[in-house]
Motif scaffolding. Structure first.
Motif, PDB file in Angstrom:
ATOM      1  N   ARG A 162      50.205  81.663  43.358  1.00  0.00           N
ATOM      2  CA  ARG A 162      48.881  82.065  43.847  1.00  0.00           C
ATOM      3  C   ARG A 162      48.473  81.219  45.038  1.00  0.00           C
ATOM      4  NH1 ARG A 162      44.484  81.125  40.015  1.00  0.00           N
ATOM      5  NH2 ARG A 162      43.166  81.761  41.729  1.00  0.00           N
ATOM      6  N   ALA A 163      47.959  81.862  46.061  1.00  0.00           N
ATOM      7  CA  ALA A 163      47.464  81.136  47.236  1.00  0.00           C
ATOM      8  C   ALA A 163      46.128  80.473  46.885  1.00  0.00           C
ATOM      9  CB  ALA A 163      47.288  82.086  48.410  1.00  0.00           C
ATOM     10  N   LEU A 164      46.107  79.144  47.024  1.00  0.00           N
ATOM     11  CA  LEU A 164      44.887  78.386  46.763  1.00  0.00           C
ATOM     12  C   LEU A 164      44.641  77.419  47.911  1.00  0.00           C
ATOM     13  CD1 LEU A 164      45.363  77.414  43.001  1.00  0.00           C
ATOM     14  CD2 LEU A 164      43.998  79.289  43.915  1.00  0.00           C
ATOM     15  N   LYS A 165      43.384  77.125  48.145  1.00  0.00           N
ATOM     16  CA  LYS A 165      43.025  76.155  49.179  1.00  0.00           C
ATOM     17  C   LYS A 165      43.052  74.770  48.555  1.00  0.00           C
ATOM     18  CE  LYS A 165      40.592  79.679  51.530  1.00  0.00           C
ATOM     19  NZ  LYS A 165      39.466  80.528  51.249  1.00  0.00           N
ATOM     20  N   SER A 166      43.976  73.938  49.016  1.00  0.00           N
ATOM     21  CA  SER A 166      44.201  72.648  48.378  1.00  0.00           C
ATOM     22  C   SER A 166      43.040  71.678  48.537  1.00  0.00           C
ATOM     23  CB  SER A 166      45.502  72.020  48.886  1.00  0.00           C
ATOM     24  OG  SER A 166      45.446  71.761  50.266  1.00  0.00           O
ATOM     25  N   CYS A 167      42.126  71.941  49.449  1.00  0.00           N
ATOM     26  CA  CYS A 167      40.950  71.066  49.575  1.00  0.00           C
ATOM     27  C   CYS A 167      39.963  71.315  48.450  1.00  0.00           C
ATOM     28  CB  CYS A 167      40.273  71.246  50.939  1.00  0.00           C
ATOM     29  SG  CYS A 167      39.391  72.804  51.149  1.00  0.00           S
ATOM     30  N   GLU A 168      40.090  72.450  47.766  1.00  0.00           N
ATOM     31  CA  GLU A 168      39.174  72.802  46.683  1.00  0.00           C
ATOM     32  C   GLU A 168      39.769  72.587  45.299  1.00  0.00           C
ATOM     33  OE1 GLU A 168      36.382  76.346  48.203  1.00  0.00           O
ATOM     34  OE2 GLU A 168      38.410  76.979  47.662  1.00  0.00           O
ATOM     35  N   VAL A 169      41.052  72.223  45.237  1.00  0.00           N
ATOM     36  CA  VAL A 169      41.757  72.109  43.964  1.00  0.00           C
ATOM     37  C   VAL A 169      41.877  70.641  43.581  1.00  0.00           C
ATOM     38  CG1 VAL A 169      43.957  72.549  42.821  1.00  0.00           C
ATOM     39  CG2 VAL A 169      43.052  74.231  44.436  1.00  0.00           C
ATOM     40  N   LEU A 210      43.816  68.079  45.899  1.00  0.00           N
ATOM     41  CA  LEU A 210      45.260  68.171  46.042  1.00  0.00           C
ATOM     42  C   LEU A 210      45.672  67.943  47.496  1.00  0.00           C
ATOM     43  CD1 LEU A 210      48.090  68.880  44.966  1.00  0.00           C
ATOM     44  CD2 LEU A 210      47.485  71.300  45.306  1.00  0.00           C
ATOM     45  N   LEU A 211      44.892  68.412  48.433  1.00  0.00           N
ATOM     46  CA  LEU A 211      45.164  68.243  49.861  1.00  0.00           C
ATOM     47  C   LEU A 211      45.470  66.789  50.206  1.00  0.00           C
ATOM     48  CD1 LEU A 211      45.076  69.152  52.898  1.00  0.00           C
ATOM     49  CD2 LEU A 211      42.616  68.737  52.783  1.00  0.00           C
ATOM     50  N   TYR A 212      44.639  65.871  49.722  1.00  0.00           N
ATOM     51  CA  TYR A 212      44.818  64.456  50.057  1.00  0.00           C
ATOM     52  C   TYR A 212      46.096  63.894  49.450  1.00  0.00           C
ATOM     53  CZ  TYR A 212      39.926  64.801  51.477  1.00  0.00           C
ATOM     54  OH  TYR A 212      38.765  65.169  52.074  1.00  0.00           O
ATOM     55  N   VAL A 213      46.416  64.306  48.246  1.00  0.00           N
ATOM     56  CA  VAL A 213      47.635  63.831  47.592  1.00  0.00           C
ATOM     57  C   VAL A 213      48.861  64.350  48.341  1.00  0.00           C
ATOM     58  CG1 VAL A 213      49.002  63.940  45.467  1.00  0.00           C
ATOM     59  CG2 VAL A 213      46.518  63.566  45.345  1.00  0.00           C
ATOM     60  N   LEU A 214      48.845  65.633  48.707  1.00  0.00           N
ATOM     61  CA  LEU A 214      49.989  66.211  49.424  1.00  0.00           C
ATOM     62  C   LEU A 214      50.199  65.518  50.766  1.00  0.00           C
ATOM     63  CD1 LEU A 214      49.436  70.002  48.675  1.00  0.00           C
ATOM     64  CD2 LEU A 214      51.164  68.493  47.668  1.00  0.00           C
ATOM     65  N   ARG A 215      49.137  65.312  51.519  1.00  0.00           N
ATOM     66  CA  ARG A 215      49.255  64.714  52.846  1.00  0.00           C
ATOM     67  C   ARG A 215      49.478  63.201  52.793  1.00  0.00           C
ATOM     68  NH1 ARG A 215      48.178  67.223  57.384  1.00  0.00           N
ATOM     69  NH2 ARG A 215      47.383  65.336  58.370  1.00  0.00           N
ATOM     70  N   ASP A 216      48.658  62.519  52.016  1.00  0.00           N
ATOM     71  CA  ASP A 216      48.661  61.053  52.065  1.00  0.00           C
ATOM     72  C   ASP A 216      49.716  60.415  51.162  1.00  0.00           C
ATOM     73  OD1 ASP A 216      46.540  61.419  53.801  1.00  0.00           O
ATOM     74  OD2 ASP A 216      45.015  60.981  52.284  1.00  0.00           O
ATOM     75  N   SER A 217      49.907  60.957  49.973  1.00  0.00           N
ATOM     76  CA  SER A 217      50.877  60.360  49.046  1.00  0.00           C
ATOM     77  C   SER A 217      52.286  60.902  49.249  1.00  0.00           C
ATOM     78  CB  SER A 217      50.447  60.610  47.593  1.00  0.00           C
ATOM     79  OG  SER A 217      49.204  60.012  47.334  1.00  0.00           O
ATOM     80  N   LEU A 218      52.399  62.204  49.555  1.00  0.00           N
ATOM     81  CA  LEU A 218      53.720  62.821  49.672  1.00  0.00           C
ATOM     82  C   LEU A 218      54.144  63.069  51.121  1.00  0.00           C
ATOM     83  CD1 LEU A 218      53.552  65.326  46.674  1.00  0.00           C
ATOM     84  CD2 LEU A 218      54.440  62.978  46.729  1.00  0.00           C
TER      85      LEU A 218
END
Length: 162
Positions: free
Chosen positions: A57-64, A25-33
């Motif tokens: 819920r707090a989640l680490k987006s690099c793991e999701v 999810l991290l890559y999508v949030l940063r790169d796509s959005l």
């Protein structure tokens, strides 16, 4: 093979394409959005710089994996306040000059927001320390950050009583 996923980020709907289903999810949030408040730190879920809220819920987006959050409510640091009206945690961090380099702050702020939303009770330093236990700050500003979150928690609790 690329796939398209429907995400709800900061209250807005987005259809995003990922090269792989397990794209973090991290890559999508940063790169796509273009949401650069979500930081890449370690990429292994150890530092907490990429923390976002998924359905509160707090989640680490690099793991999701992006597929696992399709149609769920995702909240990033960009979505908790506005330039003209910051979130109480953002205001408190600024007021106490709690951040030093600031790299870890977006993840810490999101962990604190989750804690306050899920436990609106009176501020408790031990709860704050536990909530931030998976967020690393190399600058050593944790003491000021914890004081800022205590202040913000009091403000949020007072606002909820009104």
């Amino acid at each position: 093979m690329s796939t398209t996923h429907h995400l709800i980020v900061n209250g807005e709907s987005h259809d995003v394409t990922a090269d792989y289903d397990d794209t973090p999810l991290l890559y999508v949030l940063r790169d796509s959005l273009g949401l650069k408040g979500v930081r890449f730190g370690c990429g292994t879920g150890d530092c907490g710089s990429c923390t976002v809220l998924v359905d509160g819920r707090a989640l680490k987006s690099c793991e999701v994996a992006v597929w696992s959050v399709a149609d769920k409510s995702i909240l990033t640091v960009e979505g908790i306040g506005r330039h003209d009206r910051l979130h109480p945690i953002q205001q408190a961090i600024l007021a106490l000059q709690a951040g030093q380099c600031g790299y870890c702050l977006s993840g810490i702020i999101m962990s604190a927001v989750a804690m306050i939303q899920n436990d609106p009770g009176p501020p408790d330093r031990d709860k704050i320390v536990r909530a931030l236990s998976s967020n690393l700050c190399r600058c050593g500003a944790h003491g000021r950050i914890i004081r800022a979150i205590e202040n913000a928690w009091r403000e949020c609790a007072a606002g909820a009583k009104q």
